[in-house]
Design a protein around this motif. Sequence first.
Motif, PDB file in Angstrom:
ATOM      1  N   ASP A 199       0.501  -1.166   0.035  1.00  0.00           N
ATOM      2  CA  ASP A 199       0.010   0.148   0.525  1.00  0.00           C
ATOM      3  C   ASP A 199       0.783   1.387  -0.015  1.00  0.00           C
ATOM      4  OD1 ASP A 199      -1.168  -2.186   1.417  1.00  0.00           O
ATOM      5  OD2 ASP A 199      -2.697  -1.269   1.584  1.00  0.00           O
ATOM      6  N   LEU A 200       2.245   1.282   0.865  1.00  0.00           N
ATOM      7  CA  LEU A 200       3.074   2.454   0.589  1.00  0.00           C
ATOM      8  C   LEU A 200       3.544   1.800  -0.088  1.00  0.00           C
ATOM      9  CD1 LEU A 200       3.113   2.912   4.479  1.00  0.00           C
ATOM     10  CD2 LEU A 200       1.857   4.095   2.904  1.00  0.00           C
ATOM     11  N   GLN A 239       1.798   3.162  14.101  1.00  0.00           N
ATOM     12  CA  GLN A 239       2.595   1.735  14.460  1.00  0.00           C
ATOM     13  C   GLN A 239       1.645   0.408  14.502  1.00  0.00           C
ATOM     14  OE1 GLN A 239       1.790   3.292  18.732  1.00  0.00           O
ATOM     15  NE2 GLN A 239       3.750   4.108  19.088  1.00  0.00           N
ATOM     16  N   TYR A 240       0.707   0.712  14.288  1.00  0.00           N
ATOM     17  CA  TYR A 240      -0.070  -1.246  13.891  1.00  0.00           C
ATOM     18  C   TYR A 240       0.560  -1.519  12.181  1.00  0.00           C
ATOM     19  CZ  TYR A 240      -4.171  -3.154  11.670  1.00  0.00           C
ATOM     20  OH  TYR A 240      -4.960  -4.077  11.329  1.00  0.00           O
ATOM     21  N   ILE A 241       0.601  -0.343  11.027  1.00  0.00           N
ATOM     22  CA  ILE A 241       1.264  -1.217   9.858  1.00  0.00           C
ATOM     23  C   ILE A 241       2.112  -1.181   9.268  1.00  0.00           C
ATOM     24  CG2 ILE A 241      -1.574   0.302   8.830  1.00  0.00           C
ATOM     25  CD1 ILE A 241       0.694   2.639   8.186  1.00  0.00           C
ATOM     26  N   GLY A 281       5.587  -1.319   5.765  1.00  0.00           N
ATOM     27  CA  GLY A 281       7.192  -0.338   5.838  1.00  0.00           C
ATOM     28  C   GLY A 281       6.151   0.883   6.126  1.00  0.00           C
ATOM     29  N   THR A 282       7.552   1.756   5.899  1.00  0.00           N
ATOM     30  CA  THR A 282       7.461   3.524   6.015  1.00  0.00           C
ATOM     31  C   THR A 282       7.038   4.355   4.604  1.00  0.00           C
ATOM     32  OG1 THR A 282       9.383   3.231   6.318  1.00  0.00           O
ATOM     33  CG2 THR A 282       7.726   3.351   8.534  1.00  0.00           C
ATOM     34  N   GLY A 316       3.782 -10.954   0.723  1.00  0.00           N
ATOM     35  CA  GLY A 316       5.184 -10.474   0.872  1.00  0.00           C
ATOM     36  C   GLY A 316       5.164  -9.256   1.508  1.00  0.00           C
ATOM     37  N   LEU A 317       6.428  -8.419   2.134  1.00  0.00           N
ATOM     38  CA  LEU A 317       6.455  -7.382   3.724  1.00  0.00           C
ATOM     39  C   LEU A 317       7.588  -6.637   2.599  1.00  0.00           C
ATOM     40  CD1 LEU A 317       5.800  -9.154   6.794  1.00  0.00           C
ATOM     41  CD2 LEU A 317       3.968  -8.911   5.099  1.00  0.00           C
TER      42      LEU A 317
END
Length: 541
Positions: A70-71, A112-114, A119-120, A422-423
């Motif tokens: 999403d990010l 903090q949750y996501i 990721g950031t 995947g992360l």
Amino acid sequence: MGGGRMYDYKFINARIVDGTGNPWFRGEIGVKDGKIVSVSKNLEGESLHVIDAEHQIVCPGFIDVHTHDDLAVISNPDHEPKLFQGVTSEVLANCGFGCAPVNKLTRKQLLQYISPVLGTYSREWGWKSFKEYVSVLSERSTSMNLVSQVAHGAVRIAVMGFESRPATSQEIEEMKALVEEAMQAGAIGLSLGLLYAPGCYADRAELIALSKVAARYGGILNCHMRAEGDSLLESMNEVFDIAEAAEIPLHISHLKLIGVNNWGKIHHALEWIESKKAQGLDVTCDIYTYTAGSSTLMSILPSWVSEGGVEKALMRLSNPKQRAKIKNDMGRSVKGWDNFVEMLGWDRVVVSAVNGEANTNKAIEGMNFLEIAEHRKQEPVECLMDLLLEEQGCVTMILHQMSEEDVKAVLRSDYSMIGSDGLPLSSEKIHPRHFGTFPRLLSKYVRDEKVMPLQQAIRKMTSFSAQRFGFKRRGIVQEGYFADLVVFNEQEIRDRATFEKPRQYPDGIKYVMVNGRLVARHNHKTAERPGVFVPLQYKCC
């Protein structure tokens, strides 16, 4: 197609697997203005560009139905880890994790949750509502096509934070309004993360009410169930009940059965899905092509620890009495909670990412908790709690949790499709599925182990996924469809990403086309970014 017409691209000497489940056939494909305009044995007419497939496979671009990008698609619109696998479209906001809507009062809790999963994103977020987030996706030039669900976790945090209680009628109405706004903005459905706080605090009334909103707009309900181990069947019963009550199509995220003692029993879950389908419930699932999963390390703790959000959880992890209670719970079975440690053992729990780059704990990335505990001269459970404190809760893990035969059984089922899960984290020890899921299916499970024929595997990654998740006129090599295409060598394709070296691109993907423009050739990105956001075309009320 008449003799004098000019194509933008012509694919010749192709073995076409069209995505419908039919076997390959020899032919040529003509592309013009972003679409497939001709498929035949011999195309007439000239072309600006000719791609000689050299008798390799040409098929629709792959659709990753389960992502957490999403990010990532905003911060890195080229998105090479997926693009170089042949992925041309993605489904966002899975497992209840999403970055919209945003309430300024609970924004920190949402971040903090996501962050251990999504990721950031270093820049200031340019959105608060789901509609504004969609506008960012739509305006951003990307390499692939996108659809998005609305994430229940983000919705609940916006209204209730991490309150561990049933929602009031007023709070349910507020959440319904946020889901409706998202559906009107083009969301394809509602995703639940019932394993995670705050999703695990939601009761039946809340989940049905929100699902009914998504159903009214023609959406889908996509569920990460509360439990995937000892209580799998009870968790399946819960989501079946919600979907039936809301009269909404159901999709089960990453269907699996966790726990050494449960291995070999996935057929019970598959039989139940088949029974529900026979009764008229529209249900599908996805699966990744590995026996290991990955998630936030906080999810290994009992759910009560996360009440109130990450900051409250950290306070409990600092309290000697609460630590003793956590230690006691993690040493036993608790009804309705997947105790990963008890089901798998500490040696199957691996740290894959910690918070930040300049961090002394970077050295333990890739180590399991028995190894970490020995290194730190602690008990594993004490080591777990201290690590979460040191990293402010932002730790990601890999769980070696499933059996190979169970994975194959789900892959073979007629109602499964492929999602990487995947992360997109910066760690050097992320799960290799972010780089290898789709080539791994084609190499390990199709070519080498012959779990299914090539045409069935490609259907799962293309037309079946497109139909389920709203990618209209995509997923099939057919005149009038968008030209999302992949050329790969059936004998050379393989995933190279491993748990030791996960950031390796696959072999065998020759060309990737999105919307009629070439975006990658031989693991090199072109300058093209023709991807689009695809909103759900809803009919309401």
